[in-house]
Design a protein around this motif. Structure first.
Motif, PDB file in Angstrom:
ATOM      1  N   THR A  36      27.341   8.109 -70.556  1.00  0.00           N
ATOM      2  CA  THR A  36      27.854   8.290 -69.192  1.00  0.00           C
ATOM      3  C   THR A  36      29.341   7.936 -69.149  1.00  0.00           C
ATOM      4  OG1 THR A  36      26.972   6.084 -68.820  1.00  0.00           O
ATOM      5  CG2 THR A  36      25.727   7.920 -67.906  1.00  0.00           C
ATOM      6  N   GLY A  37      29.963   8.278 -67.998  1.00  0.00           N
ATOM      7  CA  GLY A  37      31.388   8.106 -67.711  1.00  0.00           C
ATOM      8  C   GLY A  37      32.192   7.141 -68.551  1.00  0.00           C
ATOM      9  N   SER A  38      32.234   5.865 -68.128  1.00  0.00           N
ATOM     10  CA  SER A  38      33.161   4.965 -68.804  1.00  0.00           C
ATOM     11  C   SER A  38      32.628   4.513 -70.161  1.00  0.00           C
ATOM     12  CB  SER A  38      33.508   3.765 -67.920  1.00  0.00           C
ATOM     13  OG  SER A  38      32.399   2.924 -67.806  1.00  0.00           O
ATOM     14  N   THR A  51      28.798  12.960 -76.759  1.00  0.00           N
ATOM     15  CA  THR A  51      28.575  14.062 -75.815  1.00  0.00           C
ATOM     16  C   THR A  51      28.492  13.467 -74.422  1.00  0.00           C
ATOM     17  OG1 THR A  51      27.248  15.173 -77.500  1.00  0.00           O
ATOM     18  CG2 THR A  51      27.008  15.975 -75.227  1.00  0.00           C
ATOM     19  N   ALA A  52      29.282  13.994 -73.489  1.00  0.00           N
ATOM     20  CA  ALA A  52      29.216  13.488 -72.111  1.00  0.00           C
ATOM     21  C   ALA A  52      27.883  13.902 -71.502  1.00  0.00           C
ATOM     22  CB  ALA A  52      30.364  14.057 -71.295  1.00  0.00           C
ATOM     23  N   VAL A  53      27.297  13.013 -70.730  1.00  0.00           N
ATOM     24  CA  VAL A  53      25.999  13.308 -70.125  1.00  0.00           C
ATOM     25  C   VAL A  53      26.099  14.562 -69.247  1.00  0.00           C
ATOM     26  CG1 VAL A  53      26.125  11.868 -68.012  1.00  0.00           C
ATOM     27  CG2 VAL A  53      23.937  12.176 -69.186  1.00  0.00           C
ATOM     28  N   PRO A  60      27.999  17.622 -62.703  1.00  0.00           N
ATOM     29  CA  PRO A  60      29.001  16.549 -62.782  1.00  0.00           C
ATOM     30  C   PRO A  60      28.448  15.206 -62.304  1.00  0.00           C
ATOM     31  CG  PRO A  60      29.432  17.957 -60.875  1.00  0.00           C
ATOM     32  CD  PRO A  60      28.286  18.585 -61.618  1.00  0.00           C
ATOM     33  N   GLU A  61      29.046  14.127 -62.823  1.00  0.00           N
ATOM     34  CA  GLU A  61      28.743  12.800 -62.256  1.00  0.00           C
ATOM     35  C   GLU A  61      29.370  12.784 -60.872  1.00  0.00           C
ATOM     36  OE1 GLU A  61      29.647   9.351 -64.553  1.00  0.00           O
ATOM     37  OE2 GLU A  61      28.799  10.162 -66.391  1.00  0.00           O
ATOM     38  N   VAL A  62      28.556  12.540 -59.830  1.00  0.00           N
ATOM     39  CA  VAL A  62      29.082  12.650 -58.464  1.00  0.00           C
ATOM     40  C   VAL A  62      28.766  11.412 -57.627  1.00  0.00           C
ATOM     41  CG1 VAL A  62      29.037  15.184 -58.369  1.00  0.00           C
ATOM     42  CG2 VAL A  62      26.983  13.887 -57.735  1.00  0.00           C
ATOM     43  N   ARG A  66      26.928   7.391 -58.165  1.00  0.00           N
ATOM     44  CA  ARG A  66      25.545   7.225 -57.704  1.00  0.00           C
ATOM     45  C   ARG A  66      24.613   8.220 -58.395  1.00  0.00           C
ATOM     46  NH1 ARG A  66      24.827   5.654 -51.351  1.00  0.00           N
ATOM     47  NH2 ARG A  66      26.029   3.751 -51.403  1.00  0.00           N
ATOM     48  N   VAL A  67      25.150   9.332 -58.819  1.00  0.00           N
ATOM     49  CA  VAL A  67      24.337  10.297 -59.566  1.00  0.00           C
ATOM     50  C   VAL A  67      25.052  10.639 -60.879  1.00  0.00           C
ATOM     51  CG1 VAL A  67      23.280  12.586 -59.559  1.00  0.00           C
ATOM     52  CG2 VAL A  67      23.330  11.249 -57.446  1.00  0.00           C
ATOM     53  N   LYS A  68      24.480  10.140 -61.966  1.00  0.00           N
ATOM     54  CA  LYS A  68      25.027  10.436 -63.297  1.00  0.00           C
ATOM     55  C   LYS A  68      23.905  10.939 -64.201  1.00  0.00           C
ATOM     56  CE  LYS A  68      27.633   6.097 -63.186  1.00  0.00           C
ATOM     57  NZ  LYS A  68      28.105   4.943 -63.959  1.00  0.00           N
ATOM     58  N   THR A  69      22.895  10.121 -64.323  1.00  0.00           N
ATOM     59  CA  THR A  69      21.821  10.436 -65.275  1.00  0.00           C
ATOM     60  C   THR A  69      20.539  10.872 -64.557  1.00  0.00           C
ATOM     61  OG1 THR A  69      21.161   8.122 -65.230  1.00  0.00           O
ATOM     62  CG2 THR A  69      22.654   8.792 -66.996  1.00  0.00           C
ATOM     63  N   LEU A  70      20.602  10.891 -63.221  1.00  0.00           N
ATOM     64  CA  LEU A  70      19.397  11.239 -62.451  1.00  0.00           C
ATOM     65  C   LEU A  70      19.217  12.755 -62.488  1.00  0.00           C
ATOM     66  CD1 LEU A  70      20.095   8.782 -59.507  1.00  0.00           C
ATOM     67  CD2 LEU A  70      18.165   8.641 -61.090  1.00  0.00           C
ATOM     68  N   HIS A  71      18.724  13.228 -63.597  1.00  0.00           N
ATOM     69  CA  HIS A  71      18.621  14.665 -63.809  1.00  0.00           C
ATOM     70  C   HIS A  71      17.414  14.943 -64.710  1.00  0.00           C
ATOM     71  CE1 HIS A  71      19.683  18.745 -65.032  1.00  0.00           C
ATOM     72  NE2 HIS A  71      20.525  18.768 -64.017  1.00  0.00           N
ATOM     73  N   PRO A  72      16.686  16.051 -64.438  1.00  0.00           N
ATOM     74  CA  PRO A  72      15.502  16.350 -65.263  1.00  0.00           C
ATOM     75  C   PRO A  72      15.824  16.478 -66.752  1.00  0.00           C
ATOM     76  CG  PRO A  72      15.626  17.847 -63.378  1.00  0.00           C
ATOM     77  CD  PRO A  72      16.858  17.006 -63.333  1.00  0.00           C
TER      78      PRO A  72
END
Ligand SMILES: NC(=O)c1ncn([C@@H]2O[C@H](COP(=O)(O)O)[C@@H](O)[C@H]2O)c1NC=O
Length: 523
Positions: A36-38, A51-53, A60-62, A66-72
């Protein structure tokens, strides 16, 4: 297959301790890293391929993180059971890569609250994506290893190099992962119930509608209160880095027993109630001597003199560093435990002449910060700690109810006795002279017997001593036991329906008596 090779790792950490070394090790072993990001930015800075998530999710991380990895694509990768053909097919059809390793630690919610941050900042520090990933990976431990503690990074590298974690290791990691998120959620829920969104009762009384105590086992004890009982020590999660006996460092001696802990806790409670140098000698959670002195060695001499017979095999606490003089004294007495905030140079060497004495260093306990808990059948009682700052604890607030006002020295003895009696199990009567206990009557089911016991134990020293009673005298009889024996002043809460008769008995005996208006039962 019990061993699971590590080919693809997801790393998303707030605490970046040890991150670079971990990433170097993984990269060297050819493990693909997604971050993730940092976390990803830090790895790029140190030339670790990552590899960026966002490239995995295509999203995008938005929302400010609050939403970075919350993805199927992340969660399917963490939850797919590699032993399940159906799961494997689904991943293939959807073009999702599975993760073999998840390294994650959470936003520092507890630390943010402790630092007194604004409510908004505290809310923002509630990690959502991290716990979701950790729980997913931990559930799917048959396929994924989850690491939540930087202390485990060396083991990660070892596992990668040796072909992956064994199933048993992944199960243990999952257990640690669930403990991590459970303690985190308990802290969040407690903060909501106490601070952010207390219900009406909590606002009115201070008692939240939810209570959670989490802890980590720090020792298994040989046995409990009796040899047929099992016992262990758990250090409170909320208190993890905090002061107190559970975090004490043992410098010498045999393993602490369950009863050693109970007695040492009582001893600390007694000693740290006093601002002056104070020593408390405890047996079976009751004092056989408490005293203050010009220095800690003098305090201990006076405390020990109260009841040298009972002090044999006792537990001693001091509220000052152990001096060489004190060490010499204690080395002469069979003592189970000595617990103190520090040991001056040379003191430990003197004390360790005794093979068996347990020496503990403790940071002063902050009792006010915690509720006191007591297990009852089917539940837990909570109460605020009984501190020495109740309104009636200051002699200036006492009411003179009989006899002449005490002079300075007498008042100092009464003030000492009033503080010290708090350390005695109820019903308690404590006799003192020269700011040292001389007779303690503890744990009796009536106050007359407590008074009689205190008088008997004081022997010749009863004459001219002062007395303190943890609760009012319900009848004059208990007080009369003291006055007949020669006690010259008494402090007690007052408030009995027969106060008039009790005061009359004090007047008749010609003693001084103060009422505090405050009671200090201790069960
Ligand atoms: N929202 C999300 O999808 C999300 N996914 C992971 N996190 C947390 O973000 C932190 C890492 O973020 P970064 O790599 O940007 O420093 C970790 O503490 C991790 O637990 C998230 N943040 C909070 O919920």
């Amino acid at each position: 297959m019990s061993q699971q090779p590590i080919r693809r790792a997801l790393i998303s950490v707030y605490d970046k301790t040890g991150l670079e070394e971990l990433a170097y090790g993984l990269a060297e072993a050819g493990v693909e890293i997604v971050s993730t990001g940092s976390t990803a930015a830090r790895l790029t800075e140190v030339d670790v391929p990552v590899t960026a998530v966002e490239d995995v999710t295509g999203f995008p991380e938005v929302l400010g993180g609050r939403v970075k990895t919350l993805h199927p694509r992340v969660h399917a990768g963490l939850l797919a059971d590699r032993a399940d053909a159906g799961h494997r097919t689904t991943l293939e059809e959807l073009g999702i890569g599975g993760f073999d390793l998840l390294v994650s630690n959470l936003y520092p919610f507890q630390e943010t609250v402790a630092a007194g941050a604004s409510l908004g900042e505290c809310i923002e520090k509630i990690d959502i994506g991290g716990p979701a990933m950790i729980r997913a990976g931990a559930k799917n431990h048959s396929s994924v290893a989850v690491v939540v503690d930087p202390a485990g990074y060396d083991e990660v590298i070892e596992a990668v190099q040796s072909g992956g974690y064994e199933l048993e290791q992944r199960k243990r990691l999952a257990a640690q992962a669930f403990a991590h998120t459970a303690a985190y959620d308990a802290a969040v829920a407690t903060w909501f119930a106490t601070t952010y969104a207390p219900d009406e009762v909590a606002v009115e009384t201070g008692w939240p509608d939810f209570y959670a105590e989490t802890g980590h086992r720090t020792a298994t004890l040989r046995y409990g209160e009796n040899p047929h009982q099992r016992a262990a020590l758990y250090r409170g999660g909320g208190d993890a880095a905090g002061p107190g006996l559970a975090g004490a460092e043992q410098l010498h001696g045999k393993e602490m027993s369950y009863n050693n802990y109970v007695d040492a806790d009582s001893a600390l409670r007694a000693a740290f109630d006093f601002a002056e140098p104070c020593a408390a000698v405890i047996k079976h959670a009751n004092p056989c001597g408490i005293a203050v002195g010009a220095d800690i060695a003098e305090a201990h001499r006076k405390a020990h003199a109260c009841d040298p017979l009972s002090a044999f095999g006792g537990v001693i606490a001091t509220n000052r560093p152990v001096s060489v003089a004190l060490a010499e004294q204690v080395a002469e007495i069979f003592t189970e435990v000595l617990v103190a905030p520090e040991y001056e140079a040379g003191a430990v060497e003197i004390l360790t002449r005794k093979k068996n004495i347990r020496l503990l260093v403790v940071s002063p306990p902050d009792r006010a910060a915690r509720s006191e808990e007591r297990a009852i059948s089917g539940g837990t009682l909570l109460q605020s700690a009984d501190m020495v700052d109740a309104p009636g604890d200051v002699p200036s607030a006492w009411q003179l109810v009989a006899g002449p006002a005490a002079d300075e020295a007498l008042l100092a003895d009464l003030a000492f006795a009033w503080r010290a009696v708090r350390a005695v199990k109820s019903n308690a009567i404590l006799l003192a002279a020269d700011r040292a206990t001389v007779g303690v009557g503890m744990g009796q089911v009536n106050r007359v017997d407590a008074a009689q016991l205190a008088v008997t134990r004081a022997g010749d020293r009863v004459s001219g001593s002062v007395g303190a009673s943890d609760a009012f005298f319900p009848f004059p009889d208990g007080l009369e036991v003291l006055t007949r024996a020669g006690v010259r002043a008494v402090v007690q809460p007052g408030g009995s329906v027969r106060d008039e008769a009790v005061v009359a008995a004090a007047e008749e005996a010609g003693i001084t008596m103060y009422a505090t208006g405050t009671r200090h039962f201790y069960h």
